[in-house]
Design an enzyme around this catalytic site. Sequence first.
Site, PDB file in Angstrom:
ATOM      1  N   GLY A 267       0.564  -1.015  -0.319  1.00  0.00           N
ATOM      2  CA  GLY A 267       0.085   0.252   0.197  1.00  0.00           C
ATOM      3  C   GLY A 267       0.716   1.266  -0.141  1.00  0.00           C
ATOM      4  O   GLY A 267       2.089   0.999  -0.294  1.00  0.00           O
ATOM      5  N   ASN A 268       0.170   2.206  -0.289  1.00  0.00           N
ATOM      6  CA  ASN A 268       0.577   3.701   0.630  1.00  0.00           C
ATOM      7  C   ASN A 268       0.201   4.779   1.492  1.00  0.00           C
ATOM      8  O   ASN A 268      -0.738   4.082   1.966  1.00  0.00           O
ATOM      9  CB  ASN A 268       0.583   3.975  -0.877  1.00  0.00           C
ATOM     10  N   ARG A 269       0.867   6.068   1.217  1.00  0.00           N
ATOM     11  CA  ARG A 269       0.253   6.189   3.127  1.00  0.00           C
ATOM     12  C   ARG A 269      -0.434   7.315   1.998  1.00  0.00           C
ATOM     13  O   ARG A 269      -1.083   8.447   2.945  1.00  0.00           O
ATOM     14  CB  ARG A 269       1.927   7.479   3.094  1.00  0.00           C
TER      15      ARG A 269
END
Length: 402
Positions: A210-212
């Site tokens: 995932g990412n932030r």
Amino acid sequence: MDKPKVVLGVSGGIAAYKACELLRRLTESGHDVRVVPTASALHFVGEATWSALSGHPAGTEVWESVHEVPHVRIGQEARLVVVAPATADMLAKAAHGLADDLLTNTLLTARCPVVFAPAMHTEMWENPATQENVATLRRRGAIVIEPAVGRLTGVDTGKGRLPDPEEIFEVCRRVLARGTAGPVADLAGRHVVISAGGTREPLDPVRFLGNRSSGKQGYALARTAVARGARVTLVAANSELADPAGADVIPVGTAVQLREAVLKAAEDADAVVMAAAVADFRPSHYAEGKIKKRDGEEPAPVELVRNPDVLAELSASRPRPGQIVVGFAAETDDVLANGRAKLARKGCDLLVVNEVGERKTFGSEANEAVVLAPDGSETPVPYGPKDDLADTVWDLVVRRFS
Ligand code: CTP
């Protein structure tokens, strides 16, 4: 300095109790709020509650304090009139210019922006009479927030719920912030699609890449577009934020799901803004069972494959002629040079470039950016709330429509 005056009109629906929360938010944010209920609204919440919470009388008729000419003055002095909940009857009266009580008189005298937050049963909302009244009000410049889908009075579920008061407040806040300098509803009649959040690419049933991205910038774009009168589809990837009032929210998980949802919504969209952080790669293999560690064994490498580039695909295909496509880019080095190269590579009409930093971009409430266009123009947006950046993006999109 005098507090800005806001009129909160309340018509007779069960959601009237939620307007108390809207009133509280408006007063606590420094507005002088005059509540104007209809006589039917008082069946649900009494006059004492409205006047105690607002600090003003909350009469329903034009025959009280006649020497102050309230039926004209309240509307004239307002910076914003918001009607929440707005019943089918109230929308009909407003669309036809009837003036048989204090609220309908106020609607006729107000020269400020007017926001309606309808709430009713699905059948009443979908009735052609109601839909035509809504269209009339929108054509005349009012902001009519689409009702939410969910539990209605009694056992019914469907479209017609009053959006969360906090989200109606956000729309009001944006309308007030923009004031009356330009046309309030400059996205009226437009369908805009926004992607927000960050995609998650599953490795196994419990893990993902995932990412932030929090989704805050995309949600700000949705909220501000609603406040400018647009029909808004928000394709939301794994965001935990509350649904913005009036937006049709489509939840998605992966880049492939996001692509499908965005392309479908884009078929009749006037503008598409890709604010989502879309994963460029996904694991080539999804393990049906949880990947286990084994003593003495090295972990297996994770092999990745490319995801589709939704922004590039949209820019090349333009599902609707004249559609405006906007991308975002978060960069750490050579921000403008990388941004220019990305704008050319993706082929979009605008690219919002921001530098990834401590207080900026991921998860923060504020942002700073430069909006690049293929004609070489650069629009710098100083450090400030994500809503302000969102409004600058819409300003540039509106300019391209005309
Ligand atoms: N985007 C997209 N599909 C992808 C990746 C990105 O539509 N598979 C969109 C994003 O929503 C954003 C823009 O493209 O609007 C820029 O994303 P970014 O990841 O910065 O671009 P990349 O081309 O992946 O560049 P980089 O090599 O810097 O990762």
